[in-house]
Motif scaffolding. Structure first.
Motif, PDB file in Angstrom:
ATOM      1  N   UNK A  26       0.833  -1.202   0.000  1.00 55.69           N
ATOM      2  CA  UNK A  26       0.000   0.000   0.000  1.00 55.69           C
ATOM      3  C   UNK A  26       0.869   1.253   0.000  1.00 55.69           C
ATOM      4  N   UNK A  27       0.422   2.245  -0.752  1.00 52.54           N
ATOM      5  CA  UNK A  27       1.094   3.539  -0.748  1.00 52.54           C
ATOM      6  C   UNK A  27       0.034   4.627  -0.613  1.00 52.54           C
ATOM      7  N   UNK A  28       0.216   5.503   0.361  1.00 50.52           N
ATOM      8  CA  UNK A  28      -0.628   6.681   0.523  1.00 50.52           C
ATOM      9  C   UNK A  28       0.169   7.884   0.057  1.00 50.52           C
ATOM     10  N   UNK A  29      -0.396   8.654  -0.867  1.00 55.61           N
ATOM     11  CA  UNK A  29       0.262   9.849  -1.400  1.00 55.61           C
ATOM     12  C   UNK A  29      -0.529  11.068  -0.933  1.00 55.61           C
ATOM     13  N   UNK A  30       0.145  11.998  -0.260  1.00 54.60           N
ATOM     14  CA  UNK A  30      -0.473  13.250   0.182  1.00 54.60           C
ATOM     15  C   UNK A  30       0.183  14.402  -0.574  1.00 54.60           C
ATOM     16  N   UNK A  31      -0.607  15.152  -1.312  1.00 50.53           N
ATOM     17  CA  UNK A  31      -0.099  16.277  -2.100  1.00 50.53           C
ATOM     18  C   UNK A  31      -0.635  17.570  -1.509  1.00 50.53           C
ATOM     19  N   UNK A  32       0.236  18.555  -1.348  1.00 52.57           N
ATOM     20  CA  UNK A  32      -0.231  19.875  -0.902  1.00 52.57           C
ATOM     21  C   UNK A  32       0.091  20.915  -1.965  1.00 52.57           C
ATOM     22  N   UNK A  52       3.170  12.937  13.948  1.00 54.31           N
ATOM     23  CA  UNK A  52       2.380  11.955  14.672  1.00 54.31           C
ATOM     24  C   UNK A  52       2.439  10.531  14.125  1.00 54.31           C
ATOM     25  N   UNK A  53       2.757  10.385  12.825  1.00 52.54           N
ATOM     26  CA  UNK A  53       2.653   9.048  12.254  1.00 52.54           C
ATOM     27  C   UNK A  53       3.919   8.525  11.596  1.00 52.54           C
ATOM     28  N   UNK A  54       4.926   9.331  11.396  1.00 51.92           N
ATOM     29  CA  UNK A  54       6.074   8.879  10.611  1.00 51.92           C
ATOM     30  C   UNK A  54       6.740   7.637  11.181  1.00 51.92           C
ATOM     31  N   UNK A  55       6.761   7.461  12.478  1.00 53.60           N
ATOM     32  CA  UNK A  55       7.379   6.270  13.058  1.00 53.60           C
ATOM     33  C   UNK A  55       6.401   5.154  13.343  1.00 53.60           C
ATOM     34  N   UNK A  56       5.117   5.399  13.094  1.00 54.19           N
ATOM     35  CA  UNK A  56       4.092   4.425  13.489  1.00 54.19           C
ATOM     36  C   UNK A  56       3.362   3.786  12.311  1.00 54.19           C
ATOM     37  N   UNK A  57       3.816   4.030  11.105  1.00 52.59           N
ATOM     38  CA  UNK A  57       3.156   3.417   9.956  1.00 52.59           C
ATOM     39  C   UNK A  57       3.469   1.928   9.949  1.00 52.59           C
ATOM     40  N   UNK A  58       2.426   1.098  10.008  1.00 53.69           N
ATOM     41  CA  UNK A  58       2.656  -0.346  10.128  1.00 53.69           C
ATOM     42  C   UNK A  58       2.658  -1.046   8.777  1.00 53.69           C
ATOM     43  N   UNK A  59       1.676  -0.751   7.934  1.00 55.27           N
ATOM     44  CA  UNK A  59       1.608  -1.497   6.674  1.00 55.27           C
ATOM     45  C   UNK A  59       1.269  -0.629   5.464  1.00 55.27           C
ATOM     46  N   UNK A  60       1.527   0.659   5.567  1.00 57.23           N
ATOM     47  CA  UNK A  60       1.303   1.559   4.439  1.00 57.23           C
ATOM     48  C   UNK A  60       2.479   2.520   4.327  1.00 57.23           C
ATOM     49  N   UNK A  61       3.103   2.533   3.167  1.00 61.35           N
ATOM     50  CA  UNK A  61       4.165   3.506   2.923  1.00 61.35           C
ATOM     51  C   UNK A  61       3.519   4.845   2.594  1.00 61.35           C
ATOM     52  N   UNK A  62       4.266   5.905   2.809  1.00 59.80           N
ATOM     53  CA  UNK A  62       3.728   7.254   2.653  1.00 59.80           C
ATOM     54  C   UNK A  62       4.639   8.083   1.761  1.00 59.80           C
ATOM     55  N   UNK A 185      -1.973  -1.255  -4.144  1.00 62.73           N
ATOM     56  CA  UNK A 185      -2.939  -0.174  -3.933  1.00 62.73           C
ATOM     57  C   UNK A 185      -2.198   1.141  -3.703  1.00 62.73           C
ATOM     58  N   UNK A 186      -2.601   2.159  -4.470  1.00 58.66           N
ATOM     59  CA  UNK A 186      -2.086   3.515  -4.270  1.00 58.66           C
ATOM     60  C   UNK A 186      -3.293   4.410  -4.066  1.00 58.66           C
ATOM     61  N   UNK A 187      -3.291   5.132  -2.958  1.00 56.46           N
ATOM     62  CA  UNK A 187      -4.384   6.048  -2.634  1.00 56.46           C
ATOM     63  C   UNK A 187      -3.809   7.462  -2.622  1.00 56.46           C
TER      64      UNK A 187
END
Length: 194
Positions: A26-32, A52-62, A185-187
């Protein structure tokens, strides 16, 4: 983690990739900042996510792409340096840079007035009256289509999508191609303020 920077005439776009704790499909892409002026809110969401989440992502790359529209970000504009609304520029085939702009052209004088706006008690009522008149004359659906779809014929008008991919769109597509085949999956979330 990996940081990639892309410099062009208007500034520098940074991409930040964070790998999850486990191998992920899984990949989550956030665009600003696709609409530059909205980049401030998008940047705040990205910073919050990093804290808040950079060290806690378990199964989704960001993958975070920060400030895609540097010109708009810097100049408090929705559009890029070529007056192009990047949201309406994400078109993969050149021949698709056309649309049925008939509805937009019917409303052109309302959407793109020739004279600067006047702020007064009467101008507010005048705007409301003109809005109602245009909706009655051309329909609410025509107004929605003209605004939401964008247009490709009036380069000085609002919601102009351009005639070719902009450098920012090409950069985004290049970034996504680097990841496309690696994930099931890419979101993609384009952070807007509405």
């Amino acid at each position: 983690s990996e940081i990639v920077s892309f410099e062009y005439a208007e500034g520098k776009i940074n991409s930040y990739f964070i790998k999850s704790q486990k191998n992920s499909e899984n990949l989550l892409v956030l665009i600003s900042g696709v609409h530059g002026v909205e980049g401030f809110a998008g940047s705040a969401v990205q910073r919050w996510g990093l804290e808040h989440y950079s060290g806690r992502l378990k199964n989704t790359n960001l993958l975070m792409i920060h400030g895609l529209n540097q010109f708009g970000f810097k100049n408090f504009r929705r559009v890029n340096e070529n007056n192009i609304d990047l949201n309406r520029n994400f078109i993969s085939k050149r021949e698709n840079f056309t649309s049925d702009d008939k509805k937009y052209l019917l409303l052109n004088s309302f959407l793109n007035p020739a004279e600067p706006p006047k702020i007064s008690f009467f101008s507010n009522y005048s705007f409301i009256f003109r809005s109602i008149f245009n909706i009655l004359q051309h329909s609410l659906e025509s107004l929605r289509t003209a605004i939401l779809k964008g247009q490709y014929s009036n380069e000085k008008g609002i919601f102009y999508g351009g005639t070719e991919n902009q450098i920012q769109v090409s950069y985004f597509e290049e970034q996504i191609k680097n990841y496309w085949s690696k994930y099931k999956r890419i979101f993609i979330v384009d952070l807007h303020t509405g």
